[in-house]
Scaffold this motif. Structure first.
Motif, short mmCIF file in Angstrom:
data_model
loop_
_atom_site.label_atom_id
_atom_site.label_comp_id
_atom_site.label_asym_id
_atom_site.label_seq_id
_atom_site.Cartn_x
_atom_site.Cartn_y
_atom_site.Cartn_z
N SER A 103 4.34 3.58 -23.86
CA SER A 103 4.43 4.79 -23.05
C SER A 103 5.72 4.81 -22.23
N LEU A 104 6.20 6.01 -21.96
CA LEU A 104 7.42 6.18 -21.18
C LEU A 104 7.24 5.63 -19.77
N ASN A 105 8.30 5.03 -19.24
CA ASN A 105 8.29 4.48 -17.88
C ASN A 105 8.80 5.53 -16.91
N LYS A 106 7.92 5.99 -16.03
CA LYS A 106 8.29 7.00 -15.04
C LYS A 106 7.71 6.64 -13.68
N ASN A 107 8.26 7.26 -12.64
CA ASN A 107 7.80 7.09 -11.26
C ASN A 107 7.99 5.66 -10.76
N HIS A 108 9.19 5.15 -10.93
CA HIS A 108 9.57 3.85 -10.38
C HIS A 108 9.52 3.94 -8.86
N THR A 109 8.94 2.93 -8.22
CA THR A 109 8.74 2.97 -6.77
C THR A 109 9.05 1.62 -6.16
N VAL A 110 9.70 1.62 -4.99
CA VAL A 110 9.95 0.40 -4.24
C VAL A 110 8.78 0.16 -3.29
N TYR A 111 8.23 -1.05 -3.35
CA TYR A 111 7.13 -1.44 -2.48
C TYR A 111 7.53 -2.65 -1.64
N MET A 112 6.80 -2.85 -0.53
CA MET A 112 6.89 -4.09 0.24
C MET A 112 5.54 -4.79 0.16
N HIS A 113 5.58 -6.02 -0.35
CA HIS A 113 4.37 -6.84 -0.39
C HIS A 113 4.35 -7.75 0.83
N MET A 114 3.26 -7.73 1.57
CA MET A 114 3.10 -8.58 2.75
C MET A 114 2.44 -9.89 2.32
N ILE A 115 3.03 -11.00 2.70
CA ILE A 115 2.55 -12.32 2.29
C ILE A 115 1.10 -12.51 2.74
N GLY A 116 0.28 -12.96 1.79
CA GLY A 116 -1.12 -13.22 2.08
C GLY A 116 -2.04 -12.03 1.89
N LYS A 117 -1.48 -10.85 1.58
CA LYS A 117 -2.29 -9.65 1.42
C LYS A 117 -2.50 -9.33 -0.06
N GLU A 118 -3.51 -8.52 -0.36
CA GLU A 118 -3.75 -8.04 -1.71
C GLU A 118 -2.69 -7.00 -2.09
N GLN A 119 -2.41 -6.88 -3.38
CA GLN A 119 -1.42 -5.91 -3.82
C GLN A 119 -1.81 -4.48 -3.45
N SER A 120 -3.09 -4.21 -3.40
CA SER A 120 -3.56 -2.86 -3.05
C SER A 120 -3.11 -2.43 -1.66
N ARG A 121 -2.71 -3.40 -0.83
CA ARG A 121 -2.27 -3.07 0.53
C ARG A 121 -0.74 -3.02 0.65
N ASP A 122 -0.04 -3.14 -0.48
CA ASP A 122 1.42 -3.07 -0.44
C ASP A 122 1.88 -1.70 0.05
N ILE A 123 3.00 -1.70 0.74
CA ILE A 123 3.50 -0.49 1.41
C ILE A 123 4.58 0.16 0.56
N LYS A 124 4.44 1.46 0.32
CA LYS A 124 5.49 2.20 -0.37
C LYS A 124 6.69 2.36 0.56
N VAL A 125 7.84 1.92 0.08
CA VAL A 125 9.07 2.02 0.87
C VAL A 125 9.90 3.22 0.42
N TYR A 126 9.93 3.45 -0.91
CA TYR A 126 10.76 4.56 -1.39
C TYR A 126 10.27 5.02 -2.76
N GLU A 127 10.10 6.32 -2.91
CA GLU A 127 9.73 6.92 -4.19
C GLU A 127 10.29 8.33 -4.25
N THR A 128 10.37 8.88 -5.46
CA THR A 128 10.87 10.25 -5.63
C THR A 128 9.94 10.98 -6.61
N PRO A 129 8.72 11.34 -6.18
CA PRO A 129 7.76 11.98 -7.09
C PRO A 129 8.26 13.29 -7.67
#
Length: 719
Positions: free
Chosen positions: A234-260
């Protein structure tokens, strides 16, 4: 910081079981295998009208994912069975494998990365499938193993990919690459204890890694999780920069930059070495035209602000010192220059530090108060040092004609590092600081004498009179006036410069008495933007003309006999081989088209293919369509024409250039009347576009492929 973009690398999973290779055959069986009865490939009635042209695509079904479609898997197994049987008849395979095994038997070391007084570096020793990550406490401290991927998979095809230590060297984030895939899984390790922490981040692709202050977390880029069964097509779309906080689950990662509103854009983030600024680089394709967005690290809220808009020029961050950021750019400088700006100003102004030169900037780093600039000077490296105000501090004395790789340093560092290699020697690692000669940090003990191999450079004329550089490599005692089987390599695209570099398989060809030639075709970045533009879009035919002219030159000069010319290209270079085979089947004796882009009318419909429109154009725009159709390897095979011996290679898990390209091209080549020479496809399992491939698979692959081409051109491989 690397200034050129990259087309090629990998993918993953396993579902195909390759046919068992034939290890020994009777004379009768060998003759039968060489007779080559290809598997029958079914056709489908697919004809689509595009701009008034009826485009038949009878092998469309071979685009299906081999892991999901039993018919495609059966076709792959049948093709591998025929290929394995044929390759087993070739005398040169085993001696080539033995030669390559010996040539891989040395310590291959990458330049170190310093963090908090610790030095991190990769090393792969002879016999190891994957590189191991080591750490030293202090520059000359005792090394210890930090990460060894040897036990990650039974077949050795799971590799350590990207990694980044925290500023104090206490933690390290690293990427796991399975089966050559472009997809990554991120993990974190405690450097002191070796403990793998519970952090795990999935669906990472085309990402930089950057630590935030106090080891609170790291930045990365990812795509949304693909639908079930679609991860590899499948085509790769909606690339997004996240911040992962050490010790946290990925579901709690913070979106830093996206261009929907612009899902086609890709975004990567880095942090200046003093942890003042997050610098986000956005692009719409593979062309080096970027927008730059800034985020203040210590701000209370994430408030992105644009520094560069418009996607008009290359802007590549070198580093930052406080509010002063240093970039390499081709704005008003086709061969690039270094500039700086004060981002605290309301309207930041740009100041030139290092002006454009006749040579092309390939890389640049800050090392304390010294700016190291790596130039491409006639397709070879030249390293020059400057003060931060642009005052020249001297040219670094490099050990010959070759390539600087892995240039590393930061404004916080007192020393920088780089690797230097050439066609006749693997990488030696050097340390440098300010002006003066670099010092050797690590040097491999190679299993041959580099001085026994000659590396020279020539220039030849292409069809339109353009002078094209080409390197020749051969044993010093080889008399070129008598002609020798020659392997000609080319790429020609995506602003990628093909500089002198060491390759164990190619050295095996050279040691067997062959010549290796590498042509610096237009489409690459060797001479800046003009050279790149001269080989892309409506100018793509120049790339093929340059390569054809290289072959004509080698024959005309007597370097190779007319029946002694083999050609090779990977990815965009696989397209090159397919195109020139169609255009000049009389010129070449044999060829290897690896992981090639072969259907130029549908390349943009899969995975990363949509990025490539910058170089190829848009199949749905008429002018681009007509140019693409004129050279598309799949569509231009000439029925009733004798083709050279050809081996196509791909992998079941290549999610960069999906294997359907190679499948369809091979099926059509075998089905039409293209002569009696072998036209085979070699399909690797649990391997992608190239990166992360274990050493044993590389040896198997290249002893097969070079054995095939050696047989065609008459290169005798001694036991």
């Amino acid at each position: 910081m690397r200034i050129t973009s990259i087309l090629a690398v990998a993918l993953s999973t396993s579902a195909i079981v390759a046919a068992t290779p034939v290890l020994a055959q009777t004379e009768e069986q060998a003759e039968e295998a060489k007779a080559l009865t290809y598997p029958e490939t079914k056709t489908v009635d697919v004809v689509e009208e595009q701009f008034g042209e009826a485009i038949a695509d009878p092998y469309r079904w071979l685009e299906n994912d081999v892991r999901e479609d039993a018919d495609v898997a059966a076709w792959v197994a049948a093709q591998n069975s025929v290929t394995d049987a044929y390759l087993a008849t070739l005398d040169g395979r085993e001696p080539l494998a033995a030669s390559m095994t010996a040539l891989f038997d040395y310590d291959e070391i990458e330049p170190p990365v310093e963090a908090g007084g610790k030095y991190f570096y990769e090393r792969k020793s002879g016999g190891q499938n994957q590189a191991i990550l080591y750490v030293r406490d202090g520059k000359d401290g005792e090394e210890r193993v930090l990460i060894d991927p040897a036990g990650w998979s039974e077949d050795g095809a799971t590799a350590l990919a990207e990694w980044k230590p925290s500023s104090d060297g206490s933690l390290l984030v690293y990427a796991v690459q399975d089966g050559g895939s472009d997809w990554r899984t991120l993990k974190v390790i405690n450097v002191a204890t070796g403990e793998i922490m519970k952090d795990s981040v999935e669906w990472v692709k085309f990402s930089d890694l950057a630590w935030m202050p106090a080891n609170s977390g790291f930045l990365y880029s990812r795509f949304p999780e693909p639908e079930e069964g679609a991860a590899f097509q499948s085509l790769n779309k909606n690339h997004t920069v996240y911040m992962h906080m050490i010790g946290k689950e990925q579901s709690r990662d913070i979106k830093v930059y996206e261009t929907p509103d612009q899902p086609e854009l890709s975004h990567t983030a880095t942090v200046t070495s003093d942890k003042e600024w997050v610098v986000i680089t956005s692009s719409s394709g593979t062309d080096d035209r970027y927008e730059i967005t800034l985020v203040k690290v210590d701000a209370n809220e994430i408030e992105p602000r644009k520094l560069i808009t418009g996607f008009d020029h290359n802007w590549s961050l070198i580093d930052g010192v406080g509010d002063t950021l240093y970039f390499v750019t081709n704005k008003d400088a086709p061969r690039l220059r270094v500039m700086k700006t004060d981002v605290s100003a309301e309207n930041p102004e740009w100041v030139e530090i290092v002006p454009e030169h006749v040579a092309t900037i390939d890389d640049a780093v800050l090392v304390g108060n010294t700016l190291a600039v790596d130039y491409i000077d006639d397709a070879k490296s030249r390293l020059e040092l400057f003060a931060v105000d642009g005052t020249p501090k001297g040219v670094v004395d490099l050990p010959g004609l070759g390539q600087v790789k892995g240039l590393d340093g930061s404004a916080k560092a007192s020393s920088g590092y780089f690797a230097f290699e050439s066609y006749n020697r693997p990488a030696t690692i050097y340390s440098f600081a300010d002006a003066g000669a670099p010092t050797v940090w690590a040097q491999p003990d190679v299993p041959f004498d580099p001085e026994s191999i000659t590396v020279s450079q020539r220039f030849y004329e292409s069809k339109d009179g353009t002078k094209i550089p080409m390197f020749l490599v051969h044993k010093k005692d080889l008399d070129l006036s008598e002609g020798a089987p020659t392997l000609l390599y080319g790429y020609g695209g995506f602003n990628i410069s093909v500089l002198p570099g060491y390759s164990e398989p190619k050295m095996a060809w050279i040691k067997a008495g062959g010549v290796y030639a590498s042509a610096n075709l237009r489409g690459g970045g060797e001479y800046g933007k003009e050279w790149h533009d001269g080989g892309r879009l409506q100018n793509k035919q120049n790339v093929f003309d340059d390569f054809i002219a290289a072959g004509e030159y080698l024959i005309a000069e007597g370097i190779t006999p007319k029946d002694g010319l083999a050609i090779e290209g990977r990815s965009n270079g696989g397209l090159l081989v397919g195109a020139v085979m169609n255009q000049r089947p009389d010129l070449f004796t044999t060829g290897h088209a690896a992981v090639g882009v072969m259907d130029m009318l549908r390349f943009d419909r899969f995975t990363a293919g949509r990025y490539w429109v910058d170089d190829y154009g848009y199949p749905n725009k008429e002018a681009d369509f007509r140019k693409l159709l004129s050279y598309s390897p799949y569509h231009n095979i000439k029925d009733g024409t004798d083709y050279p011996a050809l081996i196509v290679s791909t992998a079941d898990t290549d999610d960069r250039v999906v294997p359907g390209h190679s499948f369809k091209y091979t099926a059509r080549l075998q089905a039409l009347n293209t002569g009696n020479k072998p036209h085979l496809i070699r399909i690797e399992t649990r391997a992608g576009h190239g990166s992360g491939k274990p050493t044993d698979k590389l040896i198997e692959e290249y002893s097969d492929i070079y054995g095939f081409m050696a047989d065609a051109v008459g290169l005798e491989i001694a036991d």
